[in-house]
Write an enzyme that holds these catalytic residues in place. Structure first.
Site, short mmCIF file in Angstrom:
data_model
loop_
_atom_site.label_atom_id
_atom_site.label_comp_id
_atom_site.label_asym_id
_atom_site.label_seq_id
_atom_site.Cartn_x
_atom_site.Cartn_y
_atom_site.Cartn_z
N GLY A 131 -11.65 -17.70 -1.40
CA GLY A 131 -12.08 -16.36 -1.78
C GLY A 131 -11.45 -15.23 -0.99
O GLY A 131 -12.03 -14.15 -0.89
N GLU A 159 -5.78 -6.39 -21.25
CA GLU A 159 -6.66 -6.90 -20.19
C GLU A 159 -6.20 -6.53 -18.78
O GLU A 159 -7.01 -6.45 -17.87
CB GLU A 159 -6.81 -8.43 -20.29
CG GLU A 159 -5.57 -9.26 -19.95
CD GLU A 159 -4.62 -9.48 -21.13
OE1 GLU A 159 -4.67 -8.69 -22.09
OE2 GLU A 159 -3.82 -10.43 -21.07
N THR A 178 -14.46 -24.83 10.80
CA THR A 178 -14.07 -23.45 11.09
C THR A 178 -13.51 -23.33 12.50
O THR A 178 -12.49 -22.67 12.74
CB THR A 178 -15.28 -22.51 10.89
OG1 THR A 178 -15.65 -22.56 9.52
CG2 THR A 178 -14.96 -21.08 11.29
N CYS A 225 -1.20 -10.06 -27.95
CA CYS A 225 0.17 -10.57 -27.84
C CYS A 225 0.41 -11.66 -28.90
O CYS A 225 0.57 -11.34 -30.07
CB CYS A 225 0.46 -11.05 -26.43
SG CYS A 225 2.22 -10.98 -26.04
N HIS A 248 -0.76 -6.40 -23.44
CA HIS A 248 -1.91 -7.08 -22.83
C HIS A 248 -2.89 -6.05 -22.28
O HIS A 248 -2.76 -5.64 -21.12
CB HIS A 248 -1.45 -7.96 -21.67
CG HIS A 248 -0.69 -9.16 -22.09
ND1 HIS A 248 -1.22 -10.43 -22.04
CD2 HIS A 248 0.56 -9.30 -22.58
CE1 HIS A 248 -0.32 -11.29 -22.47
NE2 HIS A 248 0.77 -10.63 -22.80
N GLY A 282 -1.71 -13.33 -30.27
CA GLY A 282 -2.79 -13.12 -31.24
C GLY A 282 -2.45 -12.06 -32.28
O GLY A 282 -2.94 -12.10 -33.41
N ARG A 289 8.58 -12.05 -25.48
CA ARG A 289 9.99 -12.06 -25.89
C ARG A 289 10.16 -11.76 -27.38
O ARG A 289 11.22 -11.41 -27.85
CB ARG A 289 10.60 -13.45 -25.68
CG ARG A 289 10.77 -13.82 -24.23
CD ARG A 289 11.54 -15.14 -24.09
NE ARG A 289 11.22 -15.73 -22.81
CZ ARG A 289 11.75 -15.33 -21.66
NH1 ARG A 289 12.62 -14.34 -21.63
NH2 ARG A 289 11.40 -15.91 -20.53
N1 GLN Z 1 5.09 -16.23 -26.98
C1 GLN Z 1 4.99 -14.90 -27.47
C2 GLN Z 1 6.19 -14.05 -27.06
O1 GLN Z 1 6.89 -14.38 -26.16
C3 GLN Z 1 3.71 -14.25 -27.03
C4 GLN Z 1 3.64 -14.05 -25.55
C5 GLN Z 1 2.26 -13.75 -25.06
O2 GLN Z 1 1.28 -13.99 -25.75
N2 GLN Z 1 2.17 -13.26 -23.83
O3 GLN Z 1 6.42 -13.03 -27.65
#
Ligand code: GLN
Length: 542
Positions: A16, A516, A194, A385, A514, A387, A466
């Site tokens: 942690g 997130e 420890t 991505c 992304h 998705g 990519r």
């Molecule tokens: N494999 C896909 C790409 O390279 C999606 C990558 C991802 O989901 N980070 O475009």
């Protein structure tokens, strides 16, 4: 003048250090101090970008496109420290830099050695972290990955020993995070491991100033604290008990109660006002008190490693807090949908469907089926991505009738490459650090769900991919398949599709980036937040 805190780990890994470092960052920022954060990783990979996330955990991406250790995600979620290429360095990266200098002849005929050349490079990385920062950094918090006693961490610890002398001992504070196991047969917490771990640190010439003891669900009594203090040669107030605490965001409040920040500031000779954590406390309170629950299916390869999607898991916690609900994220294996398991049957009890990032072919057809189910059954869908790419393929196949539409990543010979390699990716052979990485400008279209979610016309989000939407299909997808392009990255000759959504659907949004990576508990990411809001509406049947 910048002061330095170094965090090391003892006895076992995964103790942690990352959360401790991030928590300390939060407590110091709350007291008005400007901090910087960094992590050294003792493995030989130049960065974690090529490592399997199911073994090592997620690859966290910074604005400037560094592929970094997931602990940087904790730094980002807990603090305002600016994270960049300078915030994470590995043994591989350090050696790489030294070897390149050697090849350029910069060592003027000297024998190149671990001491001083590797240690000098490590020290220069620490200085670089704070050197050209626009505003002076008060405290740099630097975490050393691995466990004291490992062969790999030796050069880093030796560099820190030297660094302490370089900047003056009163300007450095060493925090050792260690495991204090509970031995059931004896019915007590044992401090011996420890003591050994601190001895190993001292052998290298480092005396820790603060010891943070992980004790599982047990709490140390004053006697055990005193014992650790005595054997490890620190004052009693510098023994901090880190028992398991949930939710994650309540952990800094436990450190605050034990005055970790006061102790560190005393050791560094810094005076700072008392500090205000009320906003953070209110957020934790909201997290704890939420009654409503929403069920989200994360459809993908079966993963038995929570850390592989750390930032996504956390972004859902933040989105839950923003909507006063708890988000239950269940991983649903997409491969089963390829083996005849009924998609509707498996997904009907969920209030929202996520198809997240991924690489490679496994479970792909199942993800496409999940996207189709979400579209047809009008269940909120969020694609990240890969998705987004799956949602595009689904629309092309089922609304345009292009039965073999695919991504060239999965089927290089598809007659309808609706997802294809980014033009700048052509000809790239190396796998390390070569994707489209980091933050890019994204312009949002008015009157779209994305624009509504962000409340802004221009956003910057982080990428790691990519492949992209193939604009040869834009007209058909928009004109006939009902796809709305709600975010684009303008790129001279052509625009890159960054967000897609559907008009005839309660909430169907997918991004090439992304989201997130920028979500924090105090500033939940807008797409996650709105997805959960839509899932709540779906649950309520409104
Ligand atoms: N494999 C896909 C790409 O390279 C999606 C990558 C991802 O989901 N980070 O475009």
């Amino acid at each position: 003048m910048t002061k330095y805190v170094f965090t090391t780990g003892g006895v076992v890994s995964s103790v942690g250090k990352g959360v401790l470092s991030a928590s300390l960052g939060l407590l110091l920022e709350a007291r008005g101090l400007r901090i910087a954060m960094m992590k050294f990783d003792p493995y030989i990979n130049v960065d974690p970008g090529t490592m399997n996330p199911f073994e090592h955990g997620e690859v966290f991406v910074t604005d400037d496109g560094a592929e970094t250790d997931l602990d940087l995600g904790h730094y980002q979620r807990f603090t305002r420290a600016k994270l960049s290429q300078k915030s994470n360095a590995t043994t591989g990266g350090i050696y790489n830099a030294v070897i390149q200098k050697e090849r350029r002849g910069e060592f003027l005929g000297k024998t190149v050695q671990v001491i001083p050349h590797i240690t000098d490079e490590i020290k220069s990385r620490i200085r670089m972290l704070t050197a050209d920062s626009e505003d002076p950094i008060d405290v740099a918090i630097i975490e050393i990955g691995g466990t004291v006693g490992d062969i790999e961490s030796l050069p880093f610890l030796e560099a820190l020993r030297q660094f302490r002398l370089d900047v003056g001992p009163p300007n450095c504070c060493f925090i050792h995070v260690t495991l204090v196991p509970f031995i059931a047969a004896a019915g007590e917490l044992k401090t011996k491991p420890t003591q050994h771990s601190v001895r190993a640190l001292r052998d290298i010439g480092i005396q820790p100033n603060v010891i943070v003891c992980r004790t599982g669900s047990h709490v140390m009594g004053p006697e055990q604290r005193h014992k650790v203090a005595l054997f490890c040669d620190v004052t009693d107030d510098a023994i901090i008990n880190a028992q398991d605490i949930s939710p994650l965001y309540a952990i800094p409040l436990n450190f605050k109660r034990q005055k970790l920040d006061d102790t560190v500031l005393r050791l560094l000779g810094i005076e700072a006002p008392a500090g205000d954590l009320s906003e953070w406390e209110a957020m934790v309170e909201r997290l704890v008190s939420a009654q409503e629950e929403v069920q989200i299916a994360a459809v993908g390869k079966y993963v038995n490693h929570d850390d592989a999607y750390k930032s996504i898991n956390e972004a859902f916690v933040h989105a839950g807090a923003a909507n006063d609900c708890k988000v239950r994220l269940t991983w649903v294996d997409s491969e089963q949908f390829e083996k005849g398991v009924d998609v509707a049957g498996a997904l009907k009890s969920y209030h929202g469907i996520l198809v997240g990032p991924g690489f490679g072919t496994r479970g792909i057809e199942g993800k496409i089926k999940a996207a189709q189910y979400a579209r047809e059954a009008q269940v909120p869908y969020f694609g990240i991505c890969l998705g987004m790419q799956m949602a595009v393929i689904e629309l092309a196949r089922n609304r345009l009738g292009l039965r073999e539409a695919h991504s060239t990543e999965i089927n290089p010979r598809t007659p309808d490459p609706v997802i294809s390699l980014l033009s700048e990716q052509r000809g790239i052979q190396d796998l390390g650090g070569t994707m489209r990485l980091g933050a890019y400008r994204c312009e949002l279209k008015p009157d779209t769900k994305a624009r509504q979610a962000y409340g802004e016309d221009v956003i910057f989000e982080r990428h790691r991919h990519r492949y992209e939407f193939n604009n040869a299909y834009l007209e058909a997808m928009v004109g006939k398949a009902g796809m709305v392009v709600s975010g684009i990255h303008p790129k001279g000759d052509h625009d890159l599709v960054e967000i897609i959504e559907l008009k005839d659907h309660p909430w169907f949004c997918a991004s090439q980036f992304h989201p997130e990576f920028k979500s924090t508990p105090l500033r939940p990411q807008p797409l996650f937040r709105e997805f959960i809001a839509a899932a709540l509406r779906h649950k309520a049947g409104t």
